[in-house]
Design a protein around this motif. Structure first.
Motif, PDB file in Angstrom:
ATOM      1  N   LYS A  67     -18.203 -16.291  28.691  1.00 52.55           N
ATOM      2  CA  LYS A  67     -17.995 -14.984  29.333  1.00 52.55           C
ATOM      3  C   LYS A  67     -19.084 -14.710  30.367  1.00 52.55           C
ATOM      4  CE  LYS A  67     -15.433 -12.591  25.750  1.00 52.55           C
ATOM      5  NZ  LYS A  67     -15.474 -11.508  24.770  1.00 52.55           N
ATOM      6  N   ARG A  68     -20.326 -15.014  29.987  1.00 49.80           N
ATOM      7  CA  ARG A  68     -21.441 -14.771  30.914  1.00 49.80           C
ATOM      8  C   ARG A  68     -21.270 -15.601  32.179  1.00 49.80           C
ATOM      9  NH1 ARG A  68     -27.010 -16.043  28.679  1.00 49.80           N
ATOM     10  NH2 ARG A  68     -27.801 -15.721  30.773  1.00 49.80           N
ATOM     11  N   PHE A  69     -20.870 -16.828  31.959  1.00 51.32           N
ATOM     12  CA  PHE A  69     -20.735 -17.780  33.066  1.00 51.32           C
ATOM     13  C   PHE A  69     -19.622 -17.347  34.033  1.00 51.32           C
ATOM     14  CE2 PHE A  69     -19.531 -21.842  34.967  1.00 51.32           C
ATOM     15  CZ  PHE A  69     -20.770 -22.405  35.221  1.00 51.32           C
ATOM     16  N   ARG A  70     -18.469 -17.051  33.459  1.00 52.85           N
ATOM     17  CA  ARG A  70     -17.307 -16.746  34.306  1.00 52.85           C
ATOM     18  C   ARG A  70     -17.373 -15.344  34.909  1.00 52.85           C
ATOM     19  NH1 ARG A  70     -15.937 -21.558  35.675  1.00 52.85           N
ATOM     20  NH2 ARG A  70     -14.627 -22.745  34.229  1.00 52.85           N
ATOM     21  N   SER A  71     -18.145 -14.470  34.299  1.00 49.57           N
ATOM     22  CA  SER A  71     -18.211 -13.115  34.851  1.00 49.57           C
ATOM     23  C   SER A  71     -19.284 -13.000  35.938  1.00 49.57           C
ATOM     24  CB  SER A  71     -18.476 -12.100  33.733  1.00 49.57           C
ATOM     25  OG  SER A  71     -19.712 -12.371  33.123  1.00 49.57           O
ATOM     26  N   SER A 127      -9.352  -7.510  22.338  1.00 52.58           N
ATOM     27  CA  SER A 127      -9.199  -6.728  23.566  1.00 52.58           C
ATOM     28  C   SER A 127      -8.789  -5.311  23.219  1.00 52.58           C
ATOM     29  CB  SER A 127      -8.130  -7.374  24.446  1.00 52.58           C
ATOM     30  OG  SER A 127      -7.640  -6.437  25.363  1.00 52.58           O
ATOM     31  N   ILE A 128      -9.251  -4.391  24.011  1.00 54.59           N
ATOM     32  CA  ILE A 128      -8.942  -2.986  23.734  1.00 54.59           C
ATOM     33  C   ILE A 128      -7.465  -2.690  23.972  1.00 54.59           C
ATOM     34  CG2 ILE A 128      -9.465  -2.097  26.043  1.00 54.59           C
ATOM     35  CD1 ILE A 128     -10.903   0.216  24.654  1.00 54.59           C
ATOM     36  N   THR A 129      -6.835  -3.459  24.860  1.00 57.38           N
ATOM     37  CA  THR A 129      -5.423  -3.215  25.127  1.00 57.38           C
ATOM     38  C   THR A 129      -4.515  -4.190  24.386  1.00 57.38           C
ATOM     39  OG1 THR A 129      -5.430  -4.659  27.056  1.00 57.38           O
ATOM     40  CG2 THR A 129      -5.900  -2.336  27.453  1.00 57.38           C
ATOM     41  N   GLY A 130      -5.096  -5.178  23.736  1.00 53.23           N
ATOM     42  CA  GLY A 130      -4.307  -6.144  22.982  1.00 53.23           C
ATOM     43  C   GLY A 130      -3.956  -7.379  23.787  1.00 53.23           C
ATOM     44  N   TYR A 131      -4.074  -7.305  25.097  1.00 57.31           N
ATOM     45  CA  TYR A 131      -3.785  -8.453  25.966  1.00 57.31           C
ATOM     46  C   TYR A 131      -4.953  -8.650  26.924  1.00 57.31           C
ATOM     47  CZ  TYR A 131       1.153  -9.024  24.766  1.00 57.31           C
ATOM     48  OH  TYR A 131       2.338  -9.282  24.121  1.00 57.31           O
ATOM     49  N   VAL A 132      -5.225  -9.894  27.263  1.00 55.63           N
ATOM     50  CA  VAL A 132      -6.245 -10.161  28.280  1.00 55.63           C
ATOM     51  C   VAL A 132      -5.702 -11.155  29.300  1.00 55.63           C
ATOM     52  CG1 VAL A 132      -8.280  -9.718  26.841  1.00 55.63           C
ATOM     53  CG2 VAL A 132      -7.280 -12.011  26.877  1.00 55.63           C
ATOM     54  N   PRO A 186      -7.777 -13.748  30.959  1.00 62.71           N
ATOM     55  CA  PRO A 186      -9.169 -14.125  30.718  1.00 62.71           C
ATOM     56  C   PRO A 186     -10.103 -13.992  31.918  1.00 62.71           C
ATOM     57  CG  PRO A 186      -7.729 -15.622  29.578  1.00 62.71           C
ATOM     58  CD  PRO A 186      -6.862 -14.723  30.367  1.00 62.71           C
ATOM     59  N   MET A 187      -9.692 -14.538  33.055  1.00 62.37           N
ATOM     60  CA  MET A 187     -10.608 -14.556  34.191  1.00 62.37           C
ATOM     61  C   MET A 187     -10.844 -13.152  34.749  1.00 62.37           C
ATOM     62  SD  MET A 187     -12.519 -16.635  35.575  1.00 62.37           S
ATOM     63  CE  MET A 187     -13.617 -16.647  36.987  1.00 62.37           C
ATOM     64  N   LEU A 188      -9.927 -12.256  34.454  1.00 61.43           N
ATOM     65  CA  LEU A 188     -10.076 -10.882  34.947  1.00 61.43           C
ATOM     66  C   LEU A 188     -10.785 -10.010  33.909  1.00 61.43           C
ATOM     67  CD1 LEU A 188      -9.327  -9.147  37.372  1.00 61.43           C
ATOM     68  CD2 LEU A 188      -7.119  -8.712  36.314  1.00 61.43           C
ATOM     69  N   SER A 189     -10.354 -10.135  32.677  1.00 63.03           N
ATOM     70  CA  SER A 189     -10.845  -9.242  31.625  1.00 63.03           C
ATOM     71  C   SER A 189     -12.347  -9.365  31.396  1.00 63.03           C
ATOM     72  CB  SER A 189     -10.122  -9.535  30.311  1.00 63.03           C
ATOM     73  OG  SER A 189      -8.744  -9.484  30.507  1.00 63.03           O
ATOM     74  N   ILE A 190     -12.876 -10.588  31.575  1.00 64.83           N
ATOM     75  CA  ILE A 190     -14.300 -10.785  31.275  1.00 64.83           C
ATOM     76  C   ILE A 190     -15.217  -9.994  32.202  1.00 64.83           C
ATOM     77  CG2 ILE A 190     -14.302 -13.069  30.161  1.00 64.83           C
ATOM     78  CD1 ILE A 190     -14.928 -14.025  33.168  1.00 64.83           C
ATOM     79  N   GLN A 194      -8.051  -3.648  34.319  1.00 66.22           N
ATOM     80  CA  GLN A 194      -7.489  -4.929  34.764  1.00 66.22           C
ATOM     81  C   GLN A 194      -6.044  -4.777  35.236  1.00 66.22           C
ATOM     82  OE1 GLN A 194      -7.322  -7.861  31.630  1.00 66.22           O
ATOM     83  NE2 GLN A 194      -6.583  -6.379  30.130  1.00 66.22           N
ATOM     84  N   TYR A 195      -5.319  -3.839  34.599  1.00 66.75           N
ATOM     85  CA  TYR A 195      -3.929  -3.635  35.001  1.00 66.75           C
ATOM     86  C   TYR A 195      -3.832  -3.002  36.389  1.00 66.75           C
ATOM     87  CZ  TYR A 195      -3.302  -4.684  30.109  1.00 66.75           C
ATOM     88  OH  TYR A 195      -3.343  -5.308  28.891  1.00 66.75           O
ATOM     89  N   GLN A 196      -4.819  -2.166  36.695  1.00 62.00           N
ATOM     90  CA  GLN A 196      -4.823  -1.556  38.039  1.00 62.00           C
ATOM     91  C   GLN A 196      -5.044  -2.637  39.096  1.00 62.00           C
ATOM     92  OE1 GLN A 196      -7.764   1.566  38.027  1.00 62.00           O
ATOM     93  NE2 GLN A 196      -6.941   2.450  36.144  1.00 62.00           N
ATOM     94  N   ILE A 197      -5.941  -3.573  38.783  1.00 63.00           N
ATOM     95  CA  ILE A 197      -6.218  -4.655  39.736  1.00 63.00           C
ATOM     96  C   ILE A 197      -4.967  -5.506  39.933  1.00 63.00           C
ATOM     97  CG2 ILE A 197      -7.642  -6.726  40.169  1.00 63.00           C
ATOM     98  CD1 ILE A 197      -9.354  -4.276  40.170  1.00 63.00           C
ATOM     99  N   LEU A 198      -4.320  -5.833  38.803  1.00 61.87           N
ATOM    100  CA  LEU A 198      -3.123  -6.670  38.896  1.00 61.87           C
ATOM    101  C   LEU A 198      -1.998  -5.954  39.627  1.00 61.87           C
ATOM    102  CD1 LEU A 198      -3.323  -8.162  35.314  1.00 61.87           C
ATOM    103  CD2 LEU A 198      -3.502  -9.475  37.438  1.00 61.87           C
ATOM    104  N   ASN A 199      -1.854  -4.653  39.358  1.00 62.20           N
ATOM    105  CA  ASN A 199      -0.836  -3.878  40.070  1.00 62.20           C
ATOM    106  C   ASN A 199      -1.113  -3.862  41.560  1.00 62.20           C
ATOM    107  OD1 ASN A 199       0.530  -3.330  37.746  1.00 62.20           O
ATOM    108  ND2 ASN A 199      -0.422  -1.319  37.422  1.00 62.20           N
ATOM    109  N   LEU A 200      -2.386  -3.693  41.890  1.00 62.80           N
ATOM    110  CA  LEU A 200      -2.788  -3.674  43.301  1.00 62.80           C
ATOM    111  C   LEU A 200      -2.419  -5.001  43.972  1.00 62.80           C
ATOM    112  CD1 LEU A 200      -4.708  -2.265  45.548  1.00 62.80           C
ATOM    113  CD2 LEU A 200      -6.437  -3.808  44.663  1.00 62.80           C
ATOM    114  N   MET A 201      -2.708  -6.075  43.249  1.00 64.62           N
ATOM    115  CA  MET A 201      -2.421  -7.405  43.818  1.00 64.62           C
ATOM    116  C   MET A 201      -0.921  -7.628  43.959  1.00 64.62           C
ATOM    117  SD  MET A 201      -5.292  -9.639  41.794  1.00 64.62           S
ATOM    118  CE  MET A 201      -5.021 -11.199  42.638  1.00 64.62           C
TER     119      MET A 201
END
Lengths: 431, 478
Positions: free
Chosen positions: B61-65, B157-162, B164-168, B178-185
């Motif tokens: 997590k540290r590495f990828r974030s 995860s707080i929402t039950g789904y992750v 990975p590369m975004l949630s971290i 994360q859902y706002q980012i995905l919606n935006l994209m």
């Protein structure tokens, strides 16, 4: 021309021989006696004005909590209108409980919405139909009021109807139940409804004033009736119908309580708009006379410890004027056919004239005693002649059919108005 | 198989932690290694060595974030048992595993492939957090040749789904973003989503850990008692079960007629169920369902929960383009700003300047950047024409402080590049410092609530490296 000749030749003795049935029963009971009793009622009402006002004052001072219960099946479409009319009542300390007795329409959805929006205080749906009595009993089980008012969903109530049906509990001691004044809403819809409107005015509007005044009032209508909670508790609520209104009234009277009619507590209901539907409804009502008066509560006629003269008289009056005279009428017709066969047509016509005259008399002279939504009774004038045929022939034939069906075949237990599962036990227990 | 130890002097790290395989250098990151993540940028790949799953998770997590693409896009492996990467979150973040050192040959090609694709990426760092995440997600997917970005069920995860590369990149309580980012994209056509599932999350904190309870319609108490309604056919008595079982014996006796009830469906039935509130006594049948959030303790009717669609995403052509060329969340065309040159021209001149510097040897030129964080809010406020006027004004300010021959370019609406010729790094930094002051004053005076923050960087041009390399270095410099 023949009829004029016949009329001129009629002597009093001859008239009485042929029309004794009209003079002895109809004119005496339904015109003369009622007229006298109505005057007495009018006098007492005027005399007790202050007492009535005091009772009204006490009602509002004590403000008993009232439970208005509305059991029914597929009545959802009426509930909003009913709830709105109740919101405008002069007496407001009540809860509205609606029971859906296994409806297969939108009733559940409608009532849930009304419940969420505060129009209904408690809505319970039975997913399986249990019958009118079980619906009323379920509402009663969860009600909290000191007085329980039973309403039909398709009725409309005057703004002071709840107040007026409650006052008698404070006006007289020992009142167990009070019946409201049910009138016809859709009188102009068809000939059938117009004739029923005249009938309701006579039988309920003034007829129940008379029976109440005489202490023989026998049916607190399910469409609008108020009951003391403690009494319903003792009775365990309503028993299986059809005819549960009359049944519970008798049971209350058996406990020694008075039952009163409140003519000012007005409500209107839609009556059957065709003669076929009307006949079906009346067959059900008429069967209950045999089932409840003659069978279930036959002990009223037995002079035992619990014997009550008013209740006995009430039953005697009811059975006499409905069952016995019904039989007697056929005997009368046979008598006429045997002894006056050549004049039968003239006699029937003469009978109709006599009944019509009596009805006009009642329409005009009973008017001051009626309490009604209606501004004027003049619109009914043209229907009065037909009213004699309606009550004298149509209702009588329906009644005869119902009595025979019930006496011989106990057909009320097969009436789909009640679920078969309950009727089965009612028949087994002879109730 | 060609594994050799790197000399310690070259890295300043313990020699047994660095494995070399041909041209590739792998760093072995074990349990007790206190190394800072940014020091790992010198290696071609990192191999985590640990038997502790939690520790592996934490390191991954540290590495990828990490914000720099030099770290978060770097190939990452786990050495040891394959079961260590059974965790779906870890599985989505690492590039593979190897059982022992002798298997390093098997991952070398993966490393090379990732590096080769990574070189095609635009390494510029967008000024907004959202922009950085978009770049990160697309960059990761591109370098790993991922065709899909899939949600992973995760009880942590707080929402039950992750994803990975975004949630971290989010704290647990902020994962809903994360859902706002995905919606935006998806709205911008970078991703194409297909429905997988729907979750209901807390409208207050986006948590999906909710306790659903029936509550009293009157007082909202959860203390409800449900009772079957029993109808005794023979006498029409109807009431709750307790009326019939008043002594608790289990035998049902009618309270009205005292008869024992025998067979359901024969002499009695249960037409409904009624709930009684034990707090306020309210009788009800249709009890509303409320959801109580375990995270923020907010309680709301279920109708007010926020329905969120969980989707699998495929990267669109536009998404691939953005992955390679970088993301800007401004729609302003920076090529037409008066007084500035477009990026292509700037890159060409930059390449020429690098070449000149290499030839002359002593020539000194600097490439600087002025980042305008949060400036998009100001642009939105001004509208398109106003934004162009402001950008022109900023270019004029730069011109007033820079030399006449210096080149100015709006790389994106959120940053300015400045190529300064024949200047020392110190002088270049001084120029940028004074420009920062001027920019700050301008934004504070005219847009006091705009929240625009300025930062600047500069570096000397290095011979032998192209324009892209220089721009990458500039963006990745901390």
């Amino acid at each position: 021309m023949d009829f004029v000749t016949y009329w001129n030749s009629l002597t009093w003795e001859k008239a009485f021989r042929i029309y004794w049935y009209f003079f002895i029963f109809e004119l005496t009971r339904f015109v003369t006696l009622e007229y006298v009793v109505l005057w007495r009622w009018k006098y007492r009402r005027r005399r007790d004005r202050d007492k009535y006002q005091e009772a009204t004052f006490r009602l509002f001072q004590e403000a008993p909590f009232v439970s208005i219960i509305v059991p029914g099946k597929n009545e959802g479409k009426h509930i909003y209108k009913l709830a709105k009319s109740l919101q405008n009542q002069t007496y407001r300390n009540f809860e509205l409980i609606v029971i859906d007795d296994g409806s297969d329409d939108e009733t559940e959805k409608i009532c849930n919405t009304l419940s969420k929006n505060g129009f209904i205080d408690l809505f319970i749906r039975n997913y399986v139909r249990g019958g009118k009595a079980s619906g009323a009993n379920l509402a009663f089980r969860y009600s909290k009021g000191d007085i329980v008012v039973h309403l039909d969903a398709d009725c409309s109530y005057s703004n002071d109807a709840i107040e007026k049906i409650l006052v008698p509990f404070y006006f007289e001691p020992n009142i167990g139940a009070v019946g409201g004044n049910v009138q016809v809403r859709n009188e102009s819809e068809s000939l059938a409804t117009s004739l029923q409107s005249i009938e309701y005015q006579n039988v309920i509007g003034s007829g129940r004033v008379v029976t109440s005044e005489l202490g023989i009032y026998r049916i607190v209508s399910g469409a609008f009736g108020a009951f003391r909670r403690d009494i319903l508790d003792r009775l365990g609520g309503w028993d299986i119908g059809p005819g549960l209104d009359g049944d519970i009234t008798v049971k209350i009277r058996k406990l020694g309580y008075q039952v009163r009619f409140a003519p000012d507590a007005l409500c209107v209901t839609s009556v059957p708009n065709t003669f076929r539907k009307l006949a079906k409804q009346r067959r059900r009502w008429d069967k209950s006379l045999i089932r409840f008066r003659v069978r279930k509560h036959k002990d009223v006629f037995v002079p035992n410890k619990a014997f009550q003269i008013p209740l006995f008289l009430s039953f005697v009056e009811n059975v006499t004027f409905n069952l016995i005279l019904n039989v007697k009428w056929y005997l009368y017709i046979v008598d006429m056919m045997i002894n006056f066969s050549n004049m039968l047509g003239t006699i029937i016509l003469m009978n109709l004239i006599l009944y019509t005259l009596a009805n006009y008399f009642k329409l005009i002279f009973f008017a001051p005693f009626r309490t009604s939504f209606r501004e004027s009774w003049l619109g009914q004038v043209i229907y009065v002649p037909l009213s004699a045929i309606y009550t004298g022939y149509f209702l009588r034939i329906v009644r005869t059919y119902a009595y025979i069906a019930e006496l011989l075949f106990k057909s009320s237990y097969k009436d789909p108005w009640n679920p078969g599962k309950t009727s089965f036990y009612a028949k087994a227990r002879r109730i | 198989m060609n594994v050799k130890l790197k000399k310690p002097a070259e890295t300043g790290l313990k020699s047994d932690k660095v494995w070399c395989h041909h041209e590739l250098r792998f760093y072995l990151w074990d349990n007790l290694d206190p190394i800072d993540v940014f020091n790992l940028s010198d290696y071609d790949a990192v191999i985590i060595s640990s038997q502790n799953v939690d520790l592996i998770k934490e390191k991954v997590k540290r590495f990828r974030s990490w914000s720099s693409s030099e770290i978060h896009l770097k190939p990452l492996f786990i050495i040891g048992s394959g079961s260590l990467i059974n965790d779906p979150m870890v599985k989505g973040l690492v590039d593979g595993s190897l059982v022992s050192e002798s298997h390093i040959d098997g991952i070398a090609d993966v490393v090379r492939r990732i590096h080769s694709r990574k070189m095609k990426l635009d390494a510029r760092l967008p000024s907004t957090f959202e922009g950085q995440l978009v770049n990160k997600l697309l960059g990761f997917a591109y370098t790993r040749s991922l065709e899909e970005i899939n949600p992973v069920l995760n009880k942590e995860s707080i929402t039950g789904y992750v994803y990975p590369m975004l949630s971290i990149n989010f704290l647990r309580e902020e994962e809903g973003t994360q859902y706002q980012i995905l919606n935006l994209m998806e709205e911008e056509g970078l991703l194409d989503g297909s429905f997988q599932d729907r979750v209901y999350i807390c409208p207050s904190c986006s948590s999906g850990f909710l306790n659903y309870r029936e509550v009293c319609s009157k007082c909202s108490s959860t203390h409800l008692h449900a009772d079957d309604v029993v109808h005794h056919f023979p006498c029409a008595y109807i009431g709750p079960m307790k009326d019939f079982d008043s002594d608790g014996s289990g035998d049902l006796q009618c309270p009205k007629c005292d008869k024992l009830l025998h067979h359901i469906g024969v002499d009695y039935d249960k037409p409904s169920v009624v709930h009684t509130c034990q707090s306020c006594g309210q009788i009800q049948q249709n009890t509303p369902v409320h959801a109580s959030c375990y995270s923020c303790e907010t309680t709301v009717p279920t109708e007010q929960l926020q329905p969120t669609e969980i989707k699998s995403y495929t990267i669109t052509k536009k998404g691939l383009h953005v992955a390679m060329n970088g993301y800007s969340n401004s729609e302003i065309d920076t090529d037409v700003v008066h007084g500035a040159v477009d990026l292509t021209t700037f890159s060409t001149i930059l390449n020429m300047e690098v070449e000149r510097a290499s030839l002359l040897g002593s020539a000194k030129s600097c490439l600087g950047i002025i980042n305008l964080h949060n400036v998009n809010q100001v642009y939105n406020q001004l509208g398109e024409n106003g934004a162009y006027k402001l950008m022109t004004e900023l270019v004029e300010l730069v011109k007033s402080s820079a030399g006449r021959a210096d080149m100015i370019c709006f790389e994106r609406a959120e940053n300015l590049l400045l190529l300064q010729n024949e200047i020392s790094l110190q002088e270049a930094l001084n120029t940028l410092r004074s420009l920062k002051l001027l920019f700050n004053r301008l934004f504070e005076d005219r847009f006091p609530n705009g929240g625009v923050e300025i930062d600047t960087r500069s570096q000397l041009l290095t011979g032998g490296k192209n324009a892209q390399w220089h721009l990458n270095e500039l963006h990745n410099a901390n």
